[in-house]
Design a protein around this motif. Structure first.
Motif, PDB file in Angstrom:
ATOM      1  N   GLY A 128       0.696  -1.000  -0.079  1.00 50.83           N
ATOM      2  CA  GLY A 128      -0.013  -0.120   0.009  1.00 50.83           C
ATOM      3  C   GLY A 128       0.898   1.321   0.126  1.00 50.83           C
ATOM      4  O   GLY A 128       1.539   1.327   0.647  1.00 50.83           O
ATOM      5  N   GLN A 129       0.729   2.176  -0.885  1.00 51.46           N
ATOM      6  CA  GLN A 129       1.299   3.332  -0.843  1.00 51.46           C
ATOM      7  C   GLN A 129       1.455   4.200   0.293  1.00 51.46           C
ATOM      8  O   GLN A 129       2.596   4.700   0.667  1.00 51.46           O
ATOM      9  N   LYS A 130       0.248   4.320   0.866  1.00 48.33           N
ATOM     10  CA  LYS A 130       0.057   5.025   2.002  1.00 48.33           C
ATOM     11  C   LYS A 130       0.768   4.513   3.184  1.00 48.33           C
ATOM     12  O   LYS A 130       1.400   5.240   3.955  1.00 48.33           O
ATOM     13  N   ARG A 131       0.613   3.268   3.165  1.00 53.33           N
ATOM     14  CA  ARG A 131       1.362   2.615   4.505  1.00 53.33           C
ATOM     15  C   ARG A 131       2.576   2.480   4.322  1.00 53.33           C
ATOM     16  O   ARG A 131       3.558   2.699   5.267  1.00 53.33           O
ATOM     17  N   ALA A 132       3.174   2.395   2.941  1.00 52.45           N
ATOM     18  CA  ALA A 132       4.840   2.299   2.712  1.00 52.45           C
ATOM     19  C   ALA A 132       5.229   3.748   3.103  1.00 52.45           C
ATOM     20  O   ALA A 132       6.170   4.266   3.740  1.00 52.45           O
ATOM     21  N   GLU A 133       4.563   5.052   2.898  1.00 52.39           N
ATOM     22  CA  GLU A 133       4.923   6.248   3.110  1.00 52.39           C
ATOM     23  C   GLU A 133       4.908   6.221   4.898  1.00 52.39           C
ATOM     24  O   GLU A 133       5.732   6.954   5.265  1.00 52.39           O
ATOM     25  N   GLU A 134       3.867   5.982   5.228  1.00 58.08           N
ATOM     26  CA  GLU A 134       3.795   5.894   6.962  1.00 58.08           C
ATOM     27  C   GLU A 134       5.151   5.236   7.408  1.00 58.08           C
ATOM     28  O   GLU A 134       5.766   5.597   8.535  1.00 58.08           O
ATOM     29  N   LEU A 135       5.331   3.859   6.688  1.00 60.22           N
ATOM     30  CA  LEU A 135       6.346   3.150   7.303  1.00 60.22           C
ATOM     31  C   LEU A 135       7.886   3.971   7.153  1.00 60.22           C
ATOM     32  O   LEU A 135       8.447   3.893   8.190  1.00 60.22           O
ATOM     33  N   ARG A 136       7.985   4.541   6.000  1.00 61.12           N
ATOM     34  CA  ARG A 136       9.324   5.265   5.766  1.00 61.12           C
ATOM     35  C   ARG A 136       9.482   6.683   6.820  1.00 61.12           C
ATOM     36  O   ARG A 136      10.456   6.754   7.326  1.00 61.12           O
ATOM     37  N   ASN A 137       8.345   7.267   7.159  1.00 61.45           N
ATOM     38  CA  ASN A 137       8.080   8.435   8.130  1.00 61.45           C
ATOM     39  C   ASN A 137       8.349   7.673   9.466  1.00 61.45           C
ATOM     40  O   ASN A 137       9.038   8.392  10.144  1.00 61.45           O
ATOM     41  N   SER A 138       7.871   6.650   9.874  1.00 57.11           N
ATOM     42  CA  SER A 138       8.027   6.022  11.123  1.00 57.11           C
ATOM     43  C   SER A 138       9.442   5.887  11.327  1.00 57.11           C
ATOM     44  O   SER A 138      10.039   5.974  12.319  1.00 57.11           O
ATOM     45  N   LEU A 139      10.177   5.088  10.357  1.00 61.18           N
ATOM     46  CA  LEU A 139      11.526   4.727  10.318  1.00 61.18           C
ATOM     47  C   LEU A 139      12.369   5.896  10.396  1.00 61.18           C
ATOM     48  O   LEU A 139      13.549   5.964  11.398  1.00 61.18           O
TER      49      LEU A 139
END
Length: 158
Positions: A128-139
Motif C-alpha cells: 500500500g502506497q500510504k502505508r509504505a509512506e507511513e512506514l518510511r516516516n516512522s523509520l
C-alpha cells in the motif's frame, strides 16, 4: 528444552530490534535481487544515490547520512572503489578522506535506478502506497528520536 522456555520472557511481539531486522532482511533480499542485473546490492545503490545527489563528502559525513558506523561503511565502499564506481581522495583536511562518485558510478546508478523503481513500485502495490509512506516516516523518526546507539556513555545494565 520446555524447562528453559518457561524461564524466558516472550519478546516476539515486543522486540523492536527483532521486528526491524526481520523486515530489513526481507526487504534487503527483495531489493538485492531486483538490483542484481546492475551488479549492485541495495546498500551499494543507496551509497551511489547519496553521492550522486549530494556530491563529494567525507567518510564520516557519509556514514552519518547512511546511519552506519564508519567500519561498516568502509567495508561497503571497498567493492565500489574496486569496480571504479567511486574514488577515495584526500579531503580539505588531509586526515578526512573524501568519497567521490565517478562517471562510471553515475552510469551504474542510472542503470540501476529503473530496477530500484520497479521493486519500489511492486512493494508499494503489495503493501500500500500510504502505508509504505507511513512506514518510511516512522523509520525516519527513529533516527531523530534521541536514542543514540553510538553514544559514548554506557547503557544501564542490571
Amino acid at each position: 528444552m520446555a524447562k528453559h522456555r518457561a524461564l524466558l520472557e516472550d519478546i516476539d511481539g515486543r522486540c523492536n530490534f527483532l521486528a526491524a531486522r526481520q523486515a530489513s532482511r526481507y526487504l534487503t533480499a527483495a531489493y538485492d535481487q531486483a538490483l542484481s542485473p546492475a551488479n549492485l546490492r541495495a546498500t551499494q545503490f543507496s551509497i551511489l544515490y547519496k553521492l550522486a545527489r549530494n556530491g563529494p563528502t567525507t567518510i564520516g559525513e557519509l556514514a552519518a547520512a547512511m546511519a552506519m558506523d564508519r567500519t561498516t561503511l568502509a567495508s561497503n565502499l571497498k567493492p565500489l572503489e574496486r569496480d571504479g564506481l567511486l574514488e577515495l581522495t584526500p579531503g580539505q583536511d588531509r586526515r578526512a578522506k573524501q568519497v567521490v562518485i565517478t562517471t562510471a558510478g553515475v552510469s551504474r546508478y542510472r542503470i540501476a535506478f529503473p530496477l530500484w523503481q520497479a521493486v519500489q513500485t511492486e512493494f508499494e502495490d503489495c503493501y500500500g502506497q500510504k502505508r509504505a509512506e507511513e512506514l518510511r516516516n516512522s523509520l525516519r523518526r527513529v533516527l531523530i528520536s534521541g536514542f543514540n546507539p553510538w553514544a559514548e556513555n554506557e547503557r544501564n545494565l542490571p
